[in-house]
Design a protein around this motif. Structure first.
Motif, short mmCIF file in Angstrom:
data_model
loop_
_atom_site.label_atom_id
_atom_site.label_comp_id
_atom_site.label_asym_id
_atom_site.label_seq_id
_atom_site.Cartn_x
_atom_site.Cartn_y
_atom_site.Cartn_z
N ILE A 58 148.90 -36.32 6.87
CA ILE A 58 148.15 -35.40 6.02
C ILE A 58 148.93 -35.16 4.74
N LEU A 59 148.27 -35.35 3.61
CA LEU A 59 148.87 -35.14 2.29
C LEU A 59 148.14 -34.01 1.60
N GLU A 60 148.88 -32.97 1.25
CA GLU A 60 148.33 -31.86 0.47
C GLU A 60 148.90 -31.99 -0.94
N LEU A 61 148.05 -32.46 -1.85
CA LEU A 61 148.47 -32.65 -3.24
C LEU A 61 148.44 -31.33 -4.00
N GLN A 62 149.45 -31.12 -4.80
CA GLN A 62 149.50 -29.89 -5.60
C GLN A 62 148.28 -29.81 -6.52
N SER A 63 147.91 -28.61 -6.87
CA SER A 63 146.78 -28.35 -7.76
C SER A 63 147.03 -28.98 -9.13
N GLY A 64 146.02 -29.67 -9.65
CA GLY A 64 146.07 -30.22 -10.99
C GLY A 64 146.77 -31.55 -11.14
N VAL A 65 147.36 -32.09 -10.09
CA VAL A 65 148.11 -33.34 -10.22
C VAL A 65 147.18 -34.53 -10.51
N LEU A 66 145.92 -34.43 -10.12
CA LEU A 66 144.97 -35.51 -10.41
C LEU A 66 144.36 -35.38 -11.80
N ASN A 67 144.66 -34.34 -12.53
CA ASN A 67 144.09 -34.11 -13.85
C ASN A 67 145.03 -34.61 -14.93
N ARG A 68 145.50 -35.82 -14.81
CA ARG A 68 146.48 -36.33 -15.76
C ARG A 68 145.99 -37.59 -16.48
N GLY A 69 144.69 -37.87 -16.37
CA GLY A 69 144.17 -39.08 -16.98
C GLY A 69 144.01 -38.96 -18.49
N VAL A 71 141.90 -41.29 -21.38
CA VAL A 71 141.00 -42.42 -21.55
C VAL A 71 141.72 -43.53 -22.30
N GLY A 72 141.71 -44.72 -21.69
CA GLY A 72 142.32 -45.88 -22.31
C GLY A 72 143.77 -46.13 -21.94
N ASP A 73 144.43 -45.19 -21.28
CA ASP A 73 145.84 -45.33 -20.92
C ASP A 73 146.03 -45.33 -19.40
N THR A 74 147.14 -45.88 -18.97
CA THR A 74 147.57 -45.76 -17.58
C THR A 74 148.64 -44.68 -17.55
N ILE A 75 148.42 -43.68 -16.73
CA ILE A 75 149.34 -42.54 -16.64
C ILE A 75 149.98 -42.53 -15.26
N ILE A 76 151.29 -42.35 -15.20
CA ILE A 76 152.03 -42.22 -13.95
C ILE A 76 152.48 -40.76 -13.82
N THR A 77 152.11 -40.14 -12.71
CA THR A 77 152.48 -38.75 -12.44
C THR A 77 153.25 -38.70 -11.14
N GLU A 78 154.27 -37.85 -11.07
CA GLU A 78 155.04 -37.67 -9.83
C GLU A 78 154.92 -36.24 -9.35
N SER A 79 154.89 -36.09 -8.05
CA SER A 79 154.86 -34.78 -7.41
C SER A 79 155.92 -34.80 -6.30
N THR A 80 156.85 -33.87 -6.35
CA THR A 80 157.95 -33.87 -5.37
C THR A 80 157.51 -33.27 -4.04
N VAL A 81 158.10 -33.79 -2.99
CA VAL A 81 157.87 -33.32 -1.62
C VAL A 81 159.15 -32.66 -1.16
N ILE A 124 153.65 -40.57 -5.95
CA ILE A 124 153.51 -41.18 -7.27
C ILE A 124 152.04 -41.55 -7.45
N ILE A 125 151.44 -41.05 -8.53
CA ILE A 125 150.02 -41.28 -8.77
C ILE A 125 149.85 -42.05 -10.07
N GLU A 126 149.23 -43.22 -9.97
CA GLU A 126 148.90 -44.02 -11.14
C GLU A 126 147.42 -43.81 -11.44
N THR A 127 147.12 -43.34 -12.64
CA THR A 127 145.76 -43.01 -13.02
C THR A 127 145.28 -43.94 -14.13
N ILE A 128 144.12 -44.57 -13.89
CA ILE A 128 143.49 -45.42 -14.89
C ILE A 128 142.00 -45.09 -14.94
N MET A 129 141.34 -45.53 -15.99
CA MET A 129 139.90 -45.36 -16.12
C MET A 129 139.21 -46.53 -15.41
N ASP A 130 138.09 -46.24 -14.72
CA ASP A 130 137.37 -47.32 -14.05
C ASP A 130 136.63 -48.19 -15.06
#
Length: 173
Positions: A58-69, A71-81, A124-130
């Motif tokens: 079970i992974l509980e991701l911190q609030s807002g960590v998916l809101n790092r996109g 448009v047009g870029d690849t964004i890498i976000t880290e969240s510590t455990v 580690i979350i890699e965010t790209i546009m579909d």
């Protein structure tokens, strides 16, 4: 008489091992699909899980960590455990399914027989546009995850290279 006593002592020591001691040697969820109850959100915590018969990760991701996109870029976000996100490994008394996590009233069975929380690592979350430019695709990976059992044993033998992918809508202005 002495031989009989020694034989009984040896037999007693041999049969006195506890089958109740749970030994977790490896945690393997690499080939298991990511699941969730509600569509992942960019503004709240997200609960994501993987089920492998009678085990769950079970992974509980911190609030807002998916809101790092962007448009047009690849964004890498880290969240510590465990400071920002939490990872929990559970073993159940029987096979478990998505309803266990998603029902309003949790089921009584199966029962959690062991639970271990991660004490170190990174999400580690890699965010790209579909391809349609309508969603951000978030690929979630785990790195350096370390669990410590109640007996103080460290579990670092994890087979989880990619936790999975989730999508969130690209905000409109």
């Amino acid at each position: 008489m002495r031989k009989l006593f020694l034989s009984m002592l040896c037999a007693g020591m041999f049969f006195s091992c506890s089958d109740g001691d749970l030994q977790i040697e490896t945690i393997d969820f690499d080939s298991v699909s990511l699941q969730y109850c509600t569509t992942p959100s960019t503004t709240t915590k997200n609960i994501l899980f993987k089920i492998n018969e009678n085990e769950a990760l079970i992974l509980e991701l911190q609030s807002g960590v998916l809101n790092r996109g962007v448009v047009g870029d690849t964004i890498i976000t880290e969240s510590t455990v465990p400071a920002q996100s939490q990872i929990t490994y559970r073993i159940f008394s029987d096979d478990v399914d998505k309803n266990y996590f998603c029902d309003d009233i949790p089921t009584a069975d199966p029962v959690v027989i062991d639970e271990v929380e991660a004490e170190d690592g990174l999400v580690i979350i890699e965010t790209i546009m579909d391809a349609d430019s309508t969603n951000f695709v978030h690929t979630i990976n785990l790195s350096g995850i370390s669990f410590v059992t109640g007996n103080g044993e460290r579990i670092t033998n994890l087979n989880i290279s990619e936790f999975g992918e989730v999508s969130t809508a690209i905000p409109t202005n």
